[in-house]
Design a protein around this motif. Structure first.
Motif, PDB file in Angstrom:
ATOM      1  N   LYS A 146      15.266  47.389  84.345  1.00  0.00           N
ATOM      2  CA  LYS A 146      13.865  47.899  84.274  1.00  0.00           C
ATOM      3  C   LYS A 146      13.200  47.619  83.074  1.00  0.00           C
ATOM      4  CE  LYS A 146      15.555  52.132  86.639  1.00  0.00           C
ATOM      5  NZ  LYS A 146      15.856  53.635  86.684  1.00  0.00           N
ATOM      6  N   ARG A 205      10.383  62.972  98.782  1.00  0.00           N
ATOM      7  CA  ARG A 205      10.464  61.695  99.187  1.00  0.00           C
ATOM      8  C   ARG A 205       9.764  61.311 100.659  1.00  0.00           C
ATOM      9  NH1 ARG A 205      15.719  61.766  96.981  1.00  0.00           N
ATOM     10  NH2 ARG A 205      16.686  61.968  98.826  1.00  0.00           N
ATOM     11  N   ASN A 215       6.581  52.971  95.029  1.00  0.00           N
ATOM     12  CA  ASN A 215       6.711  53.049  93.608  1.00  0.00           C
ATOM     13  C   ASN A 215       7.222  54.504  93.310  1.00  0.00           C
ATOM     14  OD1 ASN A 215       6.641  50.219  93.154  1.00  0.00           O
ATOM     15  ND2 ASN A 215       4.362  50.363  92.812  1.00  0.00           N
ATOM     16  N   ALA A 216       6.364  55.521  93.958  1.00  0.00           N
ATOM     17  CA  ALA A 216       6.712  56.826  93.407  1.00  0.00           C
ATOM     18  C   ALA A 216       7.965  57.403  94.144  1.00  0.00           C
ATOM     19  CB  ALA A 216       5.625  57.595  94.008  1.00  0.00           C
ATOM     20  N   ARG A 218      10.701  55.124  94.492  1.00  0.00           N
ATOM     21  CA  ARG A 218      11.651  54.814  93.589  1.00  0.00           C
ATOM     22  C   ARG A 218      11.795  55.580  92.239  1.00  0.00           C
ATOM     23  NH1 ARG A 218      10.194  49.542  95.836  1.00  0.00           N
ATOM     24  NH2 ARG A 218       8.229  49.515  94.513  1.00  0.00           N
ATOM     25  N   LYS A 219      10.514  55.863  91.488  1.00  0.00           N
ATOM     26  CA  LYS A 219      10.662  56.678  90.330  1.00  0.00           C
ATOM     27  C   LYS A 219      11.436  57.966  90.694  1.00  0.00           C
ATOM     28  CE  LYS A 219       6.459  54.361  88.085  1.00  0.00           C
ATOM     29  NZ  LYS A 219       5.294  54.717  87.820  1.00  0.00           N
ATOM     30  N   LEU A 220      11.004  58.614  91.808  1.00  0.00           N
ATOM     31  CA  LEU A 220      11.660  59.825  92.222  1.00  0.00           C
ATOM     32  C   LEU A 220      13.283  59.699  92.382  1.00  0.00           C
ATOM     33  CD1 LEU A 220      10.862  62.815  92.515  1.00  0.00           C
ATOM     34  CD2 LEU A 220      10.709  62.424  94.939  1.00  0.00           C
ATOM     35  N   LYS A 221      13.489  58.687  92.948  1.00  0.00           N
ATOM     36  CA  LYS A 221      15.126  58.380  92.963  1.00  0.00           C
ATOM     37  C   LYS A 221      15.747  58.204  91.687  1.00  0.00           C
ATOM     38  CE  LYS A 221      15.296  56.371  97.744  1.00  0.00           C
ATOM     39  NZ  LYS A 221      15.418  55.116  98.405  1.00  0.00           N
ATOM     40  N   ASP A 222      15.052  57.450  90.740  1.00  0.00           N
ATOM     41  CA  ASP A 222      15.822  57.397  89.355  1.00  0.00           C
ATOM     42  C   ASP A 222      15.819  58.642  88.465  1.00  0.00           C
ATOM     43  OD1 ASP A 222      15.732  54.515  89.900  1.00  0.00           O
ATOM     44  OD2 ASP A 222      14.078  54.295  88.909  1.00  0.00           O
ATOM     45  N   LYS A 223      14.950  59.547  88.944  1.00  0.00           N
ATOM     46  CA  LYS A 223      14.631  60.846  88.286  1.00  0.00           C
ATOM     47  C   LYS A 223      15.825  61.729  88.860  1.00  0.00           C
ATOM     48  CE  LYS A 223      11.688  64.693  87.312  1.00  0.00           C
ATOM     49  NZ  LYS A 223      10.207  65.426  87.538  1.00  0.00           N
TER      50      LYS A 223
END
Length: 351
Positions: A146, A205, A215-216, A218-223
Motif C-alpha cells: 500500500k 459491501r 475502492n471503497a 477495498r478500504k472497507l475490507k482492509d478496515k
C-alpha cells in the motif's frame, strides 16, 4: 526456540530511495525467474549473476535469492515468481539505535545505507533485545505494501520453559469463537457480537457493490481485516494470560484443516467459519504461548464434541450448545466439553 516477525515501516523514504527499492525488486524478480530455468541452479553461486546481467547488484541479495529459489524449486516446484523481494541475512542487515530512533542498514544498488524505521513500543523491546544480543535476527525481507516500504524481520529467542503441569484445551467453534478449559476452570469468548459486526460489514459491501464503488469496498475490507486481527490479538492474549496465571505447561488446540466443513448449514458456514480468521487466532495463541514458555500441541478434533466423560460417544449427545450424554445423563456446555476432550487429546495428536 520461538520465532516472531516484526514488520517495521521505513520512515518516510525519499523518492530516490523508493525508486531504487522498486528497481532492486524488479531486478531480483527477473533474476529469480531466470534462475528457476537454469540447468545448474543447485550448483549456483553469486558468480552466476554475471550470466544473467552486467548490472551491479549486491552479492548479499544474490546469494540469498539463490538459496530461496533452490528451496522453492525443491519443495514447491514454482514455475514463476510474481515478486521476489530482496532479502538480507543477519550478517547483511544491521540494526542500530541513535538516541530515541532505530535504523536498519542493508546493501543497495548505490551503497549500504541506514534508514530510520517506525518502531512501536512493543517492537522497540524486541529491537533492544537484538542489539543487546538477547535475541537473534533471521533473514529480513524488504517489501512494499500500500505504497509503503517495510522490513519484515524474523526474531528467534530463548524462553524459560514453564514449570506448570496443567494442560489447557481450546475449542474453536461457531457460537463461541474460543472456549478454554483448565481442569475445573474455563474461559468463554462469545461469537454473537463478532458475527453481528461481520454482517454489518457484509451489508455495507453489498451496498457499495451496487453503487460500483470498488475502492471503497477495498478500504472497507482492509478496515474489517484490521478489526479482526485486533480482536484475535485480544482473545489470544487473554487465553495465554489465563494459562500463565493457572500454571499451565501445555496448551492443546484442535487441528483446523477441516474446520470450514463443520457448519450445519451453508448460511452458518458463510456467516461464521468462512469469515472468521481461525487460523490467525490459532497462530497468535501459539506464538504467545511459546513466548511464555508454554508448549503447544495440535489435536485431532474428531469425536471431541460427541464424547462424554464416561466414555460414551454418540452424535446425539450434542444438541447445539447443550451436551447431554444419552447413557449417563451428564450435562455440560457442549463447547466446554469439547475443550475438555481436546485437553485430554481423546482422538490423538496430529503428527
Amino acid at each position: 526456540m520461538p520465532t516472531i516477525t516484526l514488520k517495521l515501516e521505513l520512515y518516510k523514504p525519499t523518492k530516490f530511495k523508493q525508486d531504487m527499492y522498486e528497481r532492486m525488486t524488479q531486478i531480483n524478480t527477473k533474476f529469480a525467474n531466470w534462475l528457476l530455468l537454469h540447468p545448474d541452479v543447485n550448483k549456483a553461486t553469486s558468480k552466476v549473476f554475471k550470466e544473467f546481467s552486467d548490472e551491479k547488484f549486491p552479492s548479499a541479495i544474490i546469494n540469498q535469492t539463490i538459496r530461496d529459489v533452490k528451496s522453492q524449486k525443491k519443495h514447491q516446484q514454482s514455475r514463476a515468481f510474481r515478486k521476489m523481494w530482496c532479502s538480507f541475512n543477519n550478517q547483511n542487515l544491521k540494526i542500530e539505535k541513535n538516541g530515541d530512533f532505530y535504523t536498519v542498514s542493508f546493501p543497495t544498488l548505490e551503497k549500504r545505507i541506514g534508514v530510520p524505521v517506525v518502531a512501536r513500543s512493543y517492537q522497540q523491546q524486541w529491537l533492544d533485545r537484538i542489539i543487546g544480543g538477547m535475541a537473534k535476527q533471521g533473514t529480513a525481507k524488504l517489501y512494499k505494501k500500500k505504497r509503503k516500504w517495510f522490513i519484515a524481520l524474523p526474531i528467534t529467542f530463548d524462553v524459560e520453559a514453564s514449570q506448570g503441569e496443567k494442560v489447557m484445551g481450546i475449542d474453536l467453534g461457531l457460537r463461541y469463537l474460543a472456549v478454554a478449559s483448565i481442569g475445573t476452570k474455563s474461559l468463554f469468548f462469545k461469537g454473537n457480537q463478532c458475527a453481528y459486526i461481520r454482517r454489518r460489514y457484509a451489508a455495507k459491501r453489498r451496498k457499495l457493490g451496487k453503487a460500483k464503488k470498488l475502492n471503497a469496498i477495498r478500504k472497507l475490507k482492509d478496515k474489517e481485516a484490521r478489526w479482526m486481527k485486533d480482536h484475535n490479538h485480544k482473545i489470544s492474549r487473554q487465553i495465554v494470560n489465563f494459562a500463565v496465571s493457572n500454571g499451565v505447561g501445555l496448551i492443546r488446540m484442535e487441528d483446523l484443516t477441516d474446520i470450514r466443513n463443520r457448519a450445519k448449514s451453508k448460511k452458518e458456514a458463510g456467516r461464521n467459519l468462512h469469515s472468521w480468521a481461525f487460523y490467525q487466532l490459532k497462530e497468535m495463541i501459539r506464538y504467545k504461548a511459546e513466548m511464555a514458555g508454554i508448549r503447544v500441541e495440535i489435536v485431532n478434533p474428531e469425536y471431541t464434541s460427541q464424547t462424554c466423560r464416561c466414555g460414551h460417544r454418540e452424535k446425539a449427545n450434542r444438541n447445539g450448545i447443550r451436551f447431554k450424554c444419552k447413557q449417563c445423563g451428564y450435562t455440560i456446555h457442549a463447547d466446554l466439553n469439547g475443550a475438555i476432550n481436546i485437553a485430554k487429546a481423546i482422538s490423538g495428536l496430529v503428527a
